[in-house]
Design a protein around this motif. Structure first.
Motif, PDB file in Angstrom:
ATOM      1  N   UNK A  31       0.806  -1.220   0.000  1.00  0.00           N
ATOM      2  CA  UNK A  31       0.000   0.000   0.000  1.00  0.00           C
ATOM      3  C   UNK A  31       0.837   1.266   0.000  1.00  0.00           C
ATOM      4  N   UNK A  32       2.149   1.127   0.300  1.00  0.00           N
ATOM      5  CA  UNK A  32       3.000   2.324   0.301  1.00  0.00           C
ATOM      6  C   UNK A  32       4.466   1.931   0.326  1.00  0.00           C
ATOM      7  N   UNK A  33       5.294   2.923   0.033  1.00  0.00           N
ATOM      8  CA  UNK A  33       6.748   2.821   0.142  1.00  0.00           C
ATOM      9  C   UNK A  33       7.168   3.842   1.189  1.00  0.00           C
ATOM     10  N   UNK A  34       8.047   3.445   2.105  1.00  0.00           N
ATOM     11  CA  UNK A  34       8.538   4.394   3.100  1.00  0.00           C
ATOM     12  C   UNK A  34      10.061   4.445   3.026  1.00  0.00           C
ATOM     13  N   UNK A  35      10.599   5.656   3.127  1.00  0.00           N
ATOM     14  CA  UNK A  35      12.027   5.886   2.925  1.00  0.00           C
ATOM     15  C   UNK A  35      12.672   6.461   4.178  1.00  0.00           C
ATOM     16  N   UNK A  36      13.810   5.872   4.589  1.00  0.00           N
ATOM     17  CA  UNK A  36      14.560   6.434   5.706  1.00  0.00           C
ATOM     18  C   UNK A  36      15.363   7.655   5.280  1.00  0.00           C
ATOM     19  N   UNK A  38       2.983  -0.066  -8.918  1.00  0.00           N
ATOM     20  CA  UNK A  38       2.008  -0.587  -7.959  1.00  0.00           C
ATOM     21  C   UNK A  38       0.889   0.397  -7.640  1.00  0.00           C
ATOM     22  N   UNK A  39       1.020   1.627  -8.151  1.00  0.00           N
ATOM     23  CA  UNK A  39       0.033   2.679  -7.878  1.00  0.00           C
ATOM     24  C   UNK A  39      -0.120   2.910  -6.371  1.00  0.00           C
ATOM     25  N   UNK A  40       1.012   3.151  -5.715  1.00  0.00           N
ATOM     26  CA  UNK A  40       1.033   3.389  -4.278  1.00  0.00           C
ATOM     27  C   UNK A  40       1.705   4.736  -4.003  1.00  0.00           C
ATOM     28  N   UNK A  41       1.784   5.102  -2.748  1.00  0.00           N
ATOM     29  CA  UNK A  41       2.383   6.373  -2.352  1.00  0.00           C
ATOM     30  C   UNK A  41       3.768   6.164  -1.765  1.00  0.00           C
ATOM     31  N   UNK A  42       4.551   7.244  -1.766  1.00  0.00           N
ATOM     32  CA  UNK A  42       5.860   7.259  -1.112  1.00  0.00           C
ATOM     33  C   UNK A  42       5.780   8.210   0.077  1.00  0.00           C
ATOM     34  N   UNK A  43       6.169   7.716   1.265  1.00  0.00           N
ATOM     35  CA  UNK A  43       6.199   8.545   2.469  1.00  0.00           C
ATOM     36  C   UNK A  43       7.629   8.583   2.997  1.00  0.00           C
ATOM     37  N   UNK A  44       8.117   9.794   3.256  1.00  0.00           N
ATOM     38  CA  UNK A  44       9.476   9.965   3.727  1.00  0.00           C
ATOM     39  C   UNK A  44      10.447  10.191   2.566  1.00  0.00           C
ATOM     40  N   UNK A  45      11.635  10.623   2.901  1.00  0.00           N
ATOM     41  CA  UNK A  45      12.102  10.951   4.248  1.00  0.00           C
ATOM     42  C   UNK A  45      11.657  12.350   4.674  1.00  0.00           C
ATOM     43  N   UNK A  46      12.436  12.989   5.541  1.00  0.00           N
ATOM     44  CA  UNK A  46      12.232  14.391   5.909  1.00  0.00           C
ATOM     45  C   UNK A  46      12.666  15.263   4.728  1.00  0.00           C
ATOM     46  N   UNK A  47      12.035  16.431   4.575  1.00  0.00           N
ATOM     47  CA  UNK A  47      12.303  17.257   3.384  1.00  0.00           C
ATOM     48  C   UNK A  47      13.723  17.805   3.317  1.00  0.00           C
ATOM     49  N   UNK A  74      15.282   8.479 -12.081  1.00  0.00           N
ATOM     50  CA  UNK A  74      14.787   9.843 -12.251  1.00  0.00           C
ATOM     51  C   UNK A  74      14.581  10.508 -10.883  1.00  0.00           C
ATOM     52  N   UNK A  75      14.706  11.819 -10.868  1.00  0.00           N
ATOM     53  CA  UNK A  75      14.364  12.575  -9.661  1.00  0.00           C
ATOM     54  C   UNK A  75      12.873  12.424  -9.383  1.00  0.00           C
ATOM     55  N   UNK A  76      12.511  12.470  -8.121  1.00  0.00           N
ATOM     56  CA  UNK A  76      11.098  12.359  -7.768  1.00  0.00           C
ATOM     57  C   UNK A  76      10.829  13.086  -6.460  1.00  0.00           C
ATOM     58  N   UNK A  77       9.563  13.308  -6.175  1.00  0.00           N
ATOM     59  CA  UNK A  77       9.139  13.921  -4.922  1.00  0.00           C
ATOM     60  C   UNK A  77       8.211  12.962  -4.194  1.00  0.00           C
ATOM     61  N   UNK A  78       8.429  12.721  -2.909  1.00  0.00           N
ATOM     62  CA  UNK A  78       7.518  11.849  -2.159  1.00  0.00           C
ATOM     63  C   UNK A  78       6.110  12.445  -2.088  1.00  0.00           C
ATOM     64  N   UNK A  79       5.147  11.604  -1.819  1.00  0.00           N
ATOM     65  CA  UNK A  79       3.776  12.084  -1.610  1.00  0.00           C
ATOM     66  C   UNK A  79       3.620  12.745  -0.250  1.00  0.00           C
ATOM     67  N   UNK A  80       4.508  12.375   0.682  1.00  0.00           N
ATOM     68  CA  UNK A  80       4.424  12.932   2.032  1.00  0.00           C
ATOM     69  C   UNK A  80       5.819  12.993   2.632  1.00  0.00           C
ATOM     70  N   UNK A  81       6.207  14.182   3.070  1.00  0.00           N
ATOM     71  CA  UNK A  81       7.437  14.306   3.853  1.00  0.00           C
ATOM     72  C   UNK A  81       7.123  13.932   5.292  1.00  0.00           C
TER      73      UNK A  81
END
Length: 216
Positions: A52-57, A74-83, A105-112
């Motif tokens: 359901x999501x990817x989380x990054x340290x 997978x059509x999921x979201x990325x959460x993390x890391x801190x901005x 490629x460069x990307x931006x998480x869905x949630x910092x």
């Protein structure tokens, strides 16, 4: 057991990507997918998990280079890391090229994420601890019910993260470990970004960089 974890070493750096699955819901999060998408998805399939999501340290390439590929696949979201790690993400293609790493490629998480935030995996909740030093935006995920933490490249068995990368800071890293991680409890098992697991208590006693005897 409320959470199951499968560790999948990925990339030539043997980075510990983890698949965390909520046993009640079968939903899962992928922690730090740095590469080898097929191997990660094979682990997901063996667990019969629904990601359901990817989380990054943090945003070093060996921890995040496959994140956007998986997000789209997978059509999921990325959460993390801190901005504060955004500068790493913006230059991800350059870092990969410089290091001979597969292109990303460069990307931006869905949630910092920020210190004190929470991240859900199915019906389970992970606590977010901001631990700068290895990178300025590094975060750690702590699952208190099972006394386990995913610490990325902050702390290792017998060692600590490098601080010679851009915006790394040795004093900040030591403070993150001793003031934020160790107080969570000696019995916590941590999964580092590379190498074997350990416990905070073992590192407090024996780690030459952060043991109590050296800094206490």
């Amino acid at each position: 057991m409320t959470i199951q974890c499968t560790i999948v070493p990925v990339t030539p750096y043997q980075q510990n990507c983890s698949v965390i699955q909520c046993q009640a819901s079968k939903k899962a999060a992928i922690v730090d997918p740095g590469g080898d998408v097929d191997r990660i998805l094979e682990a997901v399939a063996k667990m019969d998990a629904t990601v359901e999501k990817i989380i990054l340290t943090h945003a070093h390439m060996d921890h995040c280079a496959a994140a956007d590929v998986l997000r789209q696949q997978l059509n999921v979201t990325i959460e993390g890391p801190h901005e504060d790690d955004n500068f790493w993400l913006e230059k991800l293609p350059e870092w990969c090229k410089m290091s001979g790493f597969p292109h990303a490629e460069a990307f931006t998480p869905d949630r910092w994420l920020h210190d004190g935030d929470t991240v859900t995996v199915g019906e389970q909740t992970l606590q977010v601890v901001h631990c700068p030093g290895h990178t300025p935006g590094h975060v750690v995920f702590h699952y208190q019910p099972q006394q386990v933490a995913w610490v990325g490249d902050v702390l290792f068995q017998g060692s600590i993260g490098r601080t010679d990368f851009p915006k790394g800071n040795h004093d900040d890293l030591v403070s993150s470990i001793r003031d934020k991680l160790f107080p969570l409890g000696d019995d916590i098992t941590f999964i580092p970004g590379h190498g074997p697991t350990s416990t905070f208590g073992q590192e407090r006693r024996t780690n030459p960089f952060v043991a109590d005897e050296k800094y206490g």
